[in-house]
Design a protein around this motif. Structure first.
Motif, PDB file in Angstrom:
ATOM      1  N   UNK A   1      -2.040   4.089   6.371  1.00 50.52           N
ATOM      2  CA  UNK A   1      -1.922   4.608   5.280  1.00 50.52           C
ATOM      3  C   UNK A   1      -0.389   4.137   4.732  1.00 50.52           C
ATOM      4  N   UNK A   2       0.468   4.249   5.151  1.00 52.59           N
ATOM      5  CA  UNK A   2       2.328   3.561   4.652  1.00 52.59           C
ATOM      6  C   UNK A   2       1.808   2.598   4.267  1.00 52.59           C
ATOM      7  N   UNK A   3       1.408   1.801   4.870  1.00 54.78           N
ATOM      8  CA  UNK A   3       1.197  -0.255   4.239  1.00 54.78           C
ATOM      9  C   UNK A   3      -0.032  -0.347   3.690  1.00 54.78           C
ATOM     10  N   UNK A   4      -0.958   0.237   3.652  1.00 54.17           N
ATOM     11  CA  UNK A   4      -2.080   0.232   2.469  1.00 54.17           C
ATOM     12  C   UNK A   4      -2.150   0.734   1.212  1.00 54.17           C
ATOM     13  N   UNK A   5      -1.332   1.485   0.951  1.00 55.26           N
ATOM     14  CA  UNK A   5      -0.769   1.964   0.142  1.00 55.26           C
ATOM     15  C   UNK A   5      -0.172   0.976  -0.934  1.00 55.26           C
ATOM     16  N   UNK A   6       1.138   0.608  -0.813  1.00 56.39           N
ATOM     17  CA  UNK A   6       1.851  -0.321  -1.204  1.00 56.39           C
ATOM     18  C   UNK A   6       0.891  -2.121  -1.052  1.00 56.39           C
ATOM     19  N   UNK A   7       0.228  -2.140  -0.338  1.00 55.78           N
ATOM     20  CA  UNK A   7      -0.523  -3.130  -0.387  1.00 55.78           C
ATOM     21  C   UNK A   7      -1.620  -3.118  -2.081  1.00 55.78           C
ATOM     22  N   UNK A   8      -2.494  -1.932  -1.682  1.00 62.67           N
ATOM     23  CA  UNK A   8      -2.956  -1.496  -2.494  1.00 62.67           C
ATOM     24  C   UNK A   8      -1.879  -1.637  -3.848  1.00 62.67           C
ATOM     25  N   UNK A   9      -0.978  -0.925  -4.217  1.00 61.39           N
ATOM     26  CA  UNK A   9      -0.385  -1.344  -5.716  1.00 61.39           C
ATOM     27  C   UNK A   9      -0.007  -2.972  -5.790  1.00 61.39           C
ATOM     28  N   UNK A  10       0.248  -3.877  -4.825  1.00 64.36           N
ATOM     29  CA  UNK A  10       0.554  -4.323  -4.821  1.00 64.36           C
ATOM     30  C   UNK A  10      -0.805  -5.645  -5.366  1.00 64.36           C
ATOM     31  N   UNK A  11      -1.682  -5.054  -4.382  1.00 62.34           N
ATOM     32  CA  UNK A  11      -3.336  -5.865  -5.390  1.00 62.34           C
ATOM     33  C   UNK A  11      -3.097  -6.019  -7.415  1.00 62.34           C
ATOM     34  N   UNK A  12      -2.821  -4.653  -7.030  1.00 57.98           N
ATOM     35  CA  UNK A  12      -3.590  -3.783  -9.093  1.00 57.98           C
ATOM     36  C   UNK A  12      -2.356  -5.016  -9.481  1.00 57.98           C
ATOM     37  N   UNK A  13      -0.919  -4.741  -9.195  1.00 56.52           N
ATOM     38  CA  UNK A  13      -0.519  -4.798  -9.907  1.00 56.52           C
ATOM     39  C   UNK A  13       0.011  -6.916 -10.109  1.00 56.52           C
ATOM     40  N   UNK A  14      -0.241  -7.326  -8.632  1.00 57.99           N
ATOM     41  CA  UNK A  14       0.264  -8.694  -8.708  1.00 57.99           C
ATOM     42  C   UNK A  14      -1.493  -9.366 -10.206  1.00 57.99           C
ATOM     43  N   UNK A  15      -2.550  -8.920  -9.622  1.00 56.88           N
ATOM     44  CA  UNK A  15      -3.593  -9.449 -10.832  1.00 56.88           C
ATOM     45  C   UNK A  15      -4.351  -8.679 -12.505  1.00 56.88           C
TER      46      UNK A  15
ATOM     47  N   UNK B   1       1.664  -9.205  -0.476  1.00 61.91           N
ATOM     48  CA  UNK B   1      -0.191  -8.923  -0.423  1.00 61.91           C
ATOM     49  C   UNK B   1      -0.225  -9.722   0.955  1.00 61.91           C
ATOM     50  N   UNK B   2      -0.436 -10.167   1.566  1.00 64.53           N
ATOM     51  CA  UNK B   2      -1.057 -10.720   2.653  1.00 64.53           C
ATOM     52  C   UNK B   2      -0.247 -10.757   3.623  1.00 64.53           C
ATOM     53  N   UNK B   3       0.878 -10.817   3.430  1.00 60.77           N
ATOM     54  CA  UNK B   3       1.785 -10.074   4.617  1.00 60.77           C
ATOM     55  C   UNK B   3       1.607  -8.697   4.833  1.00 60.77           C
ATOM     56  N   UNK B   4       1.301  -8.006   3.982  1.00 62.91           N
ATOM     57  CA  UNK B   4       1.233  -6.681   4.320  1.00 62.91           C
ATOM     58  C   UNK B   4      -0.178  -6.042   5.283  1.00 62.91           C
ATOM     59  N   UNK B   5      -1.136  -7.296   4.531  1.00 64.37           N
ATOM     60  CA  UNK B   5      -2.406  -7.091   4.947  1.00 64.37           C
ATOM     61  C   UNK B   5      -2.057  -7.155   6.874  1.00 64.37           C
ATOM     62  N   UNK B   6      -1.137  -8.333   7.275  1.00 70.70           N
ATOM     63  CA  UNK B   6      -0.613  -8.101   8.183  1.00 70.70           C
ATOM     64  C   UNK B   6      -0.593  -6.855   9.520  1.00 70.70           C
ATOM     65  N   UNK B   7       1.118  -6.164   8.413  1.00 76.35           N
ATOM     66  CA  UNK B   7       1.016  -5.179   8.972  1.00 76.35           C
ATOM     67  C   UNK B   7       0.353  -4.126   9.119  1.00 76.35           C
ATOM     68  N   UNK B   8      -0.523  -3.674   8.171  1.00 74.30           N
ATOM     69  CA  UNK B   8      -1.935  -3.023   8.426  1.00 74.30           C
ATOM     70  C   UNK B   8      -1.819  -2.661   9.266  1.00 74.30           C
ATOM     71  N   UNK B   9      -2.503  -4.159  10.449  1.00 71.93           N
ATOM     72  CA  UNK B   9      -3.466  -4.003  11.279  1.00 71.93           C
ATOM     73  C   UNK B   9      -2.841  -3.822  12.295  1.00 71.93           C
ATOM     74  N   UNK B  10      -1.516  -3.510  12.507  1.00 75.66           N
ATOM     75  CA  UNK B  10      -0.659  -3.710  13.137  1.00 75.66           C
ATOM     76  C   UNK B  10       0.231  -1.964  13.935  1.00 75.66           C
ATOM     77  N   UNK B  11       0.505  -1.754  12.781  1.00 82.71           N
ATOM     78  CA  UNK B  11       0.323  -0.166  11.794  1.00 82.71           C
ATOM     79  C   UNK B  11      -0.670   1.126  12.700  1.00 82.71           C
TER      80      UNK B  11
END
Length: 362
Positions: free
Chosen positions: A157-171, A187-197
């Motif tokens: 969740x600590x990775x997904x939250x900034x990922x979601x924020x990045x998606x909304x900020x970009x759009x 955003x893509x990099x965070x998505x990969x980190x989400x899998x690791x976390x």
């Protein structure tokens, strides 16, 4: 087969080959606009045609074929930690898919006025999907993505939250600024980190892989900024150079761990990364083959777009860049000696290419 199926004509050739959604005066439009009392030949109006058009519109809005490029993020992140995917990895994949689709819906909602001029055939400007429905879907998918990440644990969740924020900020703001491609790469990099976390609770081992994947995404996004109008040959040239550098980087053999004279024999391997020499060789060969597939997928369309940066060739280059994400993810997994994971990711490529023939990924 029910009576309803027979009477509405869902199974005949005319319904299967109905006109596209935007041709309201064609056969599909006449079927959808039938009266409750039936048609002239005594059959009832075909509601299935309307449902088919709606499904098609949402498939275009959400760019469904591009979804095949998403699971490899979490799988490559898990491989980077030296751990096999598990149930928490599946939760990370589900979260990634939801957040990715949220970004797609929000992207078209934010660009609906621009698309009305540049791409009037898209679902929102053509009226096939209501703007309010697209925004509602973006919000619901974001919430679902965060909920799935929370199920995978606090690190996820600590990775997904900034990922979601990045998606909304970009759009909503960054897309049309110089920071847009950087945000998309992040955003893509965070998505990969989400899998690791999600898999291990630790994202740091996956940082190098996330940086490489993010660099590829930055290059693709830079090219996509001129896909509607065409423009300079510099972005596709830069993307071509980036592809060459990334190919060289991901096909290089990673440094091997130091092993003592008795390690790997009586006492067994020192850790999950201390693979036997045959395993290292097979991983190296697989990463080389997958790296070549990555280069072959992206290089030629980039080169053509550099020679002629017209909208059709630029859009083709962007689509190739998105498809090339899958062999790149597989290569990153192979470099981490996740051979089975790499093969699983690579198997998604032909599926994505097949569905991309029906619905555009750009």
């Amino acid at each position: 087969m029910t009576l309803r199926q027979r009477s509405c004509g869902c199974l005949d050739g005319a319904s299967r080959n109905a006109a596209p959604p935007d041709t309201a005066g064609g056969p599909a439009g006449r079927i959808a606009k039938g009266t409750e009392s039936g048609t002239a030949d005594g059959t009832t109006p075909c509601a299935c045609a309307d449902h088919s058009r709606r499904r098609r519109a949402w498939a275009e809005l959400l760019r469904l074929p591009a979804l095949f490029s998403v699971p490899g993020d979490a799988l490559a992140g898990a491989a980077a930690t030296g751990t096999a995917p598990g149930s928490r990895t599946l939760l990370a994949i589900g979260s990634s898919l939801c957040l990715y689709e949220a970004g797609m819906a929000l992207n078209d909602w934010a660009d609906r006025d621009v698309d009305a001029v540049e791409r009037p055939h898209r679902p929102l400007p053509s009226g096939r999907v209501r703007p309010a429905a697209a925004l509602t879907a973006a919000c619901a998918l974001t919430g679902a993505g965060l909920a799935l990440a929370a199920r995978a644990g606090r690190p996820a969740l600590a990775v997904a939250a900034p990922l979601a924020a990045t998606v909304w900020a970009y759009d909503l703001g960054l897309k049309h600024t110089p920071a847009g491609p950087v945000a998309m790469g992040a955003a893509r990099g965070l998505d990969l980190l989400l899998g690791a976390a999600a898999t291990t609770g630790h994202a740091r081992p996956a940082l190098p892989s996330a940086a490489l994947l993010g660099t590829h995404t930055l290059a693709v996004t830079t090219v996509s900024r001129q896909e509607a109008r065409g423009g300079s040959p510099l972005p596709p040239l830069a993307a071509l150079a980036t592809t060459a550098l990334l190919t060289r980087q991901v096909t290089r053999r990673p440094a091997l761990p130091t092993r003592g004279p008795r390690q790997g024999t009586a006492h067994g391997p020192a850790g999950p990364q201390a693979a036997r020499p045959p395993e290292r060789e097979s991983a190296a060969l697989l990463s080389t083959a997958l790296g070549a597939a990555y280069a072959a997928t992206a290089a030629r369309p980039y080169f053509h777009a550099a020679l002629n940066p017209s909208p059709p060739l630029t859009q083709r280059a962007v689509g190739a860049g998105i498809r090339a994400t899958i062999p790149l993810q597989a290569t990153l997994a192979a470099r981490s000696r996740g051979t089975a994971t790499a093969l699983l990711i690579a198997a998604l490529a032909p599926l994505g290419a097949r569905f991309a023939k029906k619905v555009s990924v750009t």
